[in-house]
Motif scaffolding. Structure first.
Motif, PDB file in Angstrom:
ATOM      1  N   ASP A 168       0.843  -1.192   0.000  1.00 10.59           N
ATOM      2  CA  ASP A 168       0.000   0.000   0.000  1.00 10.59           C
ATOM      3  C   ASP A 168       0.876   1.239   0.000  1.00 10.59           C
ATOM      4  N   THR A 204      -8.154  -3.270   2.311  1.00 11.44           N
ATOM      5  CA  THR A 204      -7.123  -2.252   2.094  1.00 11.44           C
ATOM      6  C   THR A 204      -7.294  -1.086   3.057  1.00 11.44           C
ATOM      7  N   SER A 228     -10.157   1.389  -6.659  1.00  6.77           N
ATOM      8  CA  SER A 228      -8.801   1.956  -6.672  1.00  6.77           C
ATOM      9  C   SER A 228      -8.524   2.700  -7.962  1.00  6.77           C
ATOM     10  N   CYS A 243      -4.548   6.822  -1.561  1.00  6.51           N
ATOM     11  CA  CYS A 243      -4.021   5.627  -0.894  1.00  6.51           C
ATOM     12  C   CYS A 243      -4.460   4.413  -1.699  1.00  6.51           C
ATOM     13  N   VAL A 245      -3.094   0.347  -3.528  1.00  5.40           N
ATOM     14  CA  VAL A 245      -2.058  -0.674  -3.724  1.00  5.40           C
ATOM     15  C   VAL A 245      -1.199  -0.238  -4.897  1.00  5.40           C
TER      16      VAL A 245
END
Length: 298
Positions: A168, A204, A228, A243, A245
């Motif tokens: 992350d 996450t 994401s 924020c 991955v």
């Protein structure tokens, strides 16, 4: 009435061939055995099913009626056996998978492509959901297995196979480069920045928040988004510090659209897992896909 089902099988072949000899050849048994079975069936039913002729046999009216039912039932059984054989040989079947956007995009897709090329007759159904929902789907038996990111909690007895790691990171666009690119930051500085996160019920989001809490940092996101990919797009447009991955942002970092914020200590990597419910029995197709997914780890 308790009649040996083998008698009905023999009756089916005699009625289809209209010949005791022909039925014996199809069944690979002797003619006397066929004749004895038909005689026994007629005695048990208390009715004559065939009229013996010089060459072969013909059905009585009662025999015609019985054959219409026996034929449908027996041929349905044969069709079922053929389907099972195809499933065993991976010519037919279905695999049900649960996966998040991340596990699907950055782990599963190449394997699904390979599996489809190898076994085009197998239907693959993917239920797209965050880790908590995927675990629930697995618990309810709606999927054969799930691919999730840790950490996760469940009271269900799962087999969990680690398949790859993810990290992350926090990323920013052009607007934030002058003040933050190339600098060693403390996580506390995030409290003064417009942070963009996934919605709360995701592994996450929970993982990053728990990590920051251990460093006495609490963030209140400017935006909470469902995917994401959207976080990356918001970050490129300078709407905040995203924020995500790292896999989601990598190509944008390499192109210069985004930069990765550097902290004095990286957020520890975490695992993707292949989850299987210990209580369930996997289909032949699901077992084969599992073998394929785990083959690189052997």
């Amino acid at each position: 009435m308790n009649i040996n089902l083998e008698y009905y099988k023999i009756f089916y072949y005699v009625a289809r061939e209209l010949s005791v000899t022909g039925a014996a050849k199809k069944l690979c048994i002797s003619q006397p055995a066929v004749s004895q079975a038909i005689k026994q069936l007629e005695q048990n039913l208390g009715i004559e099913l065939f009229i013996r002729q010089a060459k072969g046999v013909r059905l009585t009216q009662e025999g015609v009626l019985l054959f219409s039912y026996v034929r449908d039932g027996y041929e349905t059984i044969l069709a079922g056996e053929q389907k099972l054989e195809k499933m065993k040989n991976l010519e037919y079947g279905e695999v049900r998978i649960g996966a998040s956007d991340m596990t699907l995009q950055f782990y599963l897709l190449p394997y699904l492509e390979q599996f489809h090329q190898m076994y085009p007759g197998i239907k693959v159904t993917v239920t797209n959901a965050p880790t908590p929902q995927t675990i629930d789907h697995l618990h309810q038996g709606r999927i054969d297995f799930g691919v999730v990111t840790g950490p996760f909690q469940s009271e269900v007895p799962f087999d969990a196979y680690p398949v790859r790691t993810v990290r992350d990171v926090f990323v920013g666009g052009e607007k934030f480069k002058a003040n933050y690119e190339g600098k060693q930051l403390d996580y506390g500085e995030l409290q003064n920045l417009p942070v963009i996160c996934l919605e709360g019920d995701t592994s996450t989001r929970k993982y990053v928040e728990h990590y920051l809490e251990r460093h006495d940092v609490t963030i209140v996101p400017e935006f909470e988004l469902a995917t994401s990919d959207m976080i990356v797009q918001f970050s490129i447009r300078n709407l905040g510090i995203g924020c995500v991955v790292e896999d989601f942002a990598r190509k944008h970092i390499e192109s210069g659209e985004l930069f990765k914020l550097e902290f004095k200590k990286d957020i520890p990597k975490r695992e993707m897992f292949l989850l299987i419910d210990k209580r369930s029995t996997m289909s032949v197709a699901a077992s084969r896909l599992k073998e394929l997914l785990l083959s690189d780890d052997e």
